[in-house]
Structures are given as C-alpha cells and as structure tokens.
Motif scaffolding. Sequence first.
Motif, short mmCIF file in Angstrom:
data_model
loop_
_atom_site.label_atom_id
_atom_site.label_comp_id
_atom_site.label_asym_id
_atom_site.label_seq_id
_atom_site.Cartn_x
_atom_site.Cartn_y
_atom_site.Cartn_z
N ASN A 34 -3.54 -15.87 -70.93
CA ASN A 34 -4.15 -15.00 -70.26
C ASN A 34 -5.71 -14.78 -70.44
OD1 ASN A 34 -1.87 -14.38 -68.75
ND2 ASN A 34 -1.35 -12.65 -69.91
N ASP A 35 -6.26 -15.78 -70.81
CA ASP A 35 -7.88 -15.79 -71.19
C ASP A 35 -8.17 -15.11 -72.43
OD1 ASP A 35 -8.37 -17.55 -68.99
OD2 ASP A 35 -8.63 -15.92 -67.74
N THR A 36 -6.97 -14.86 -73.30
CA THR A 36 -7.26 -14.08 -74.40
C THR A 36 -8.04 -14.86 -75.56
OG1 THR A 36 -4.98 -13.20 -74.30
CG2 THR A 36 -6.30 -13.01 -76.41
N ILE A 37 -8.22 -16.10 -75.44
CA ILE A 37 -8.91 -17.06 -76.30
C ILE A 37 -10.56 -17.06 -75.33
CG2 ILE A 37 -9.90 -19.09 -77.21
CD1 ILE A 37 -6.80 -19.63 -77.69
N HIS A 38 -11.38 -16.01 -75.90
CA HIS A 38 -12.48 -15.85 -75.15
C HIS A 38 -13.77 -16.82 -75.44
CE1 HIS A 38 -15.49 -13.17 -73.22
NE2 HIS A 38 -16.58 -13.44 -74.40
N GLU A 39 -13.67 -17.49 -76.51
CA GLU A 39 -14.81 -18.53 -76.73
C GLU A 39 -14.28 -19.39 -78.04
OE1 GLU A 39 -18.55 -16.85 -77.50
OE2 GLU A 39 -17.85 -15.46 -78.96
N ILE A 40 -15.02 -20.64 -78.12
CA ILE A 40 -14.82 -21.46 -79.24
C ILE A 40 -16.13 -21.70 -79.81
CG2 ILE A 40 -13.75 -23.60 -80.19
CD1 ILE A 40 -11.70 -21.74 -78.75
N ALA A 87 -11.77 -26.75 -70.00
CA ALA A 87 -11.70 -25.77 -68.79
C ALA A 87 -11.32 -24.59 -68.84
CB ALA A 87 -10.95 -26.63 -67.53
N ALA A 88 -10.48 -24.26 -70.15
CA ALA A 88 -9.89 -23.31 -70.54
C ALA A 88 -10.56 -22.18 -71.09
CB ALA A 88 -8.65 -23.36 -71.33
N LEU A 120 -5.41 -25.96 -78.40
CA LEU A 120 -5.83 -24.34 -78.27
C LEU A 120 -5.50 -24.18 -76.76
CD1 LEU A 120 -8.94 -23.98 -80.59
CD2 LEU A 120 -6.95 -22.59 -80.55
N GLU A 121 -5.78 -25.12 -76.16
CA GLU A 121 -5.63 -24.92 -74.56
C GLU A 121 -4.15 -24.65 -74.15
OE1 GLU A 121 -7.08 -28.56 -72.87
OE2 GLU A 121 -9.14 -27.72 -72.89
N GLN A 122 -3.23 -25.49 -74.97
CA GLN A 122 -2.05 -25.09 -74.83
C GLN A 122 -1.18 -23.63 -75.45
OE1 GLN A 122 -0.39 -28.49 -76.79
NE2 GLN A 122 -0.77 -29.82 -74.88
N THR A 123 -2.01 -23.02 -76.20
CA THR A 123 -1.66 -21.92 -76.73
C THR A 123 -2.47 -20.64 -76.11
OG1 THR A 123 -1.41 -20.74 -78.96
CG2 THR A 123 -3.17 -21.79 -78.70
N GLN A 124 -3.27 -21.03 -75.22
CA GLN A 124 -3.92 -19.74 -74.36
C GLN A 124 -3.17 -18.87 -73.86
OE1 GLN A 124 -6.42 -17.85 -74.15
NE2 GLN A 124 -7.90 -19.03 -73.03
#
Length: 285
Positions: free
Chosen positions: A31-37, A56-57, A25-29
């Motif tokens: 511009n901080d679009t993934i807001h939370e897991i 850290a992402a 998921l970090e590698q597909t992030q």
Amino acid sequence: MTAKITVIIATRNRPHDIPPLLTALEQTQINDTIHEILLVDDASTVPLTRSPPRSAAFPVHILRNPRRLGASTSRNTAAAHARGNILAFLDDDARPLPDWCQALLDALTPQRAAITGRVLPLDKGVVSRARQYRYEQRYAAHQPLAQVSFFAGGNSAIWTTHFRHAGGFPETGTGSDNGLVTALNKKGNAVHFAPDMRVAHRNGKGLTTAAQESWYAGRNATKTTSTRATLSQELGHTAATMRRQPWRTDITAATVNTFLQAIHSTARCTPPKGLLSSGRSRFGR
C-alpha cells in the motif's frame, strides 16, 4: 500514524546489484508504504547517475558523494534528506524477502525506537558459511523482539526522529553501526531484534576483504572508546570463539572464524594512533 518508509542504500561500484534489489523491494511493497528509495553513490568509478535505476513502485533518488566517505557517512547523508517517518537501511547486495515490509511494520511499533532483522546467505563458499555461523550464534541468544546491543546497517529500521535525535551513525568506519545502539540507549531508547524481517545477503566477499574488515572493526572499537583491550582479554575472546566453532561439522569455516577473531583481537590490542574521526555526525551529537 501513517507509516512512510524511506529506504536508504549506500553503494559503491555495484551498479548490477541495484536493479534486483529494487525488484525485491517492489515485491515487498504494501500500500505504498515504501515512500522513497535513497541511493547514495559513494564516489563510484562510474557514477550511478549515468544509468539511473528506476521503479514504477516508488521514487528512486540518487545522492553522490564527491569522494569516498564510507557507509555510515553515506547513510547519514541520506537520512538528512529523507522525507519518510521511518528510515530503513539495506546493503546494496541484500535482497529483502517478500514479507520484509510487513515484518518491519509489525515490529517497529511506537514503543520501539528501532529494530534490526535477520540475515540469510545469498551465496555459498567458506567465508559465507563462516559469517553465517556467526550470525546464527548471535540470533540464537535472543528471543523475538528482545532488546539487543547490535544494529545491522544492512537490514534495520528506525523512526526518523529517534535516528536524528541520537545523532545518526558515528562516522568512524567499519563496525560503527553498533555505535547507534549506544547513542539510542543514552536517550532512553533501544534496538529490538525482529527475526521475521529477513534479507538474503552476499556474505562472502573473499578472505582478504573479511580479514581487512575484522582488522578495521577492531581498530574502530578501540578508537571509538579511546581504550585499548589487554592481551589477556583478547586471548580470552579468541579462545571463547574457538570453543564455539563447528569443528565437527565444518572445520574450514571454524578455522576462518578463529582466524578472523585473532585479527580483530590483535587490532583491539594495538595502541590507538588517534581517532579516525570525531565520531560526530551531521545531526550534531
């Protein structure tokens, strides 16, 4: 509208799968679009909170069920806590490809309520091959971004407002993912096929598990609709499945798929003993 994705992952007794999933998921992030897991620990034997995964992402939050409640209930629990305006669902043994986030953003437009992506095999073996063959048959029947009647809880996304308005996932056990499609359709919305939103997934979990899942999916289909399929109908479904199998190229996988369809059909013909649940969710449908 700024996209903020809450990624929801239901997990049980698979702590070693979470770090590589978060890395993917970090590698597909973007511009901080993934807001939370949001990780929902479905009463694992060793609580995930004992060694909580970090990134850290994006923030990683853990919710724990007091007892085993299943994937649908776990996903609904997380959706009730989500702060993103998009909900994305992944299995804990899935690995999104590097362009997964971009493909999600491209496909989930304001005009589309929900999208469901493509699954690729992460493992080998006959059960994995058999399952992947079923996936590929399903995909071949649909053009990109076409409206579909399935929603893969292990690789999908939906606007949060549409999910909550539809009542979330029916909490009826195995095979209940597709119940969300029916609920969305009743609200005038639809699920669309996004083949570029891809994950690698561990398909093969053993023939015993595959057989159990086929049985429960058949039972849940009967209990959810409160109707029982006839023997002639299910014999027809099994015969159709046999005709579609790769007998010339992979006779073992073809045999497995026919066997699993026979189990599913048997379950569909079995008289229901009552609903697994009311089919309602915490969103009040």
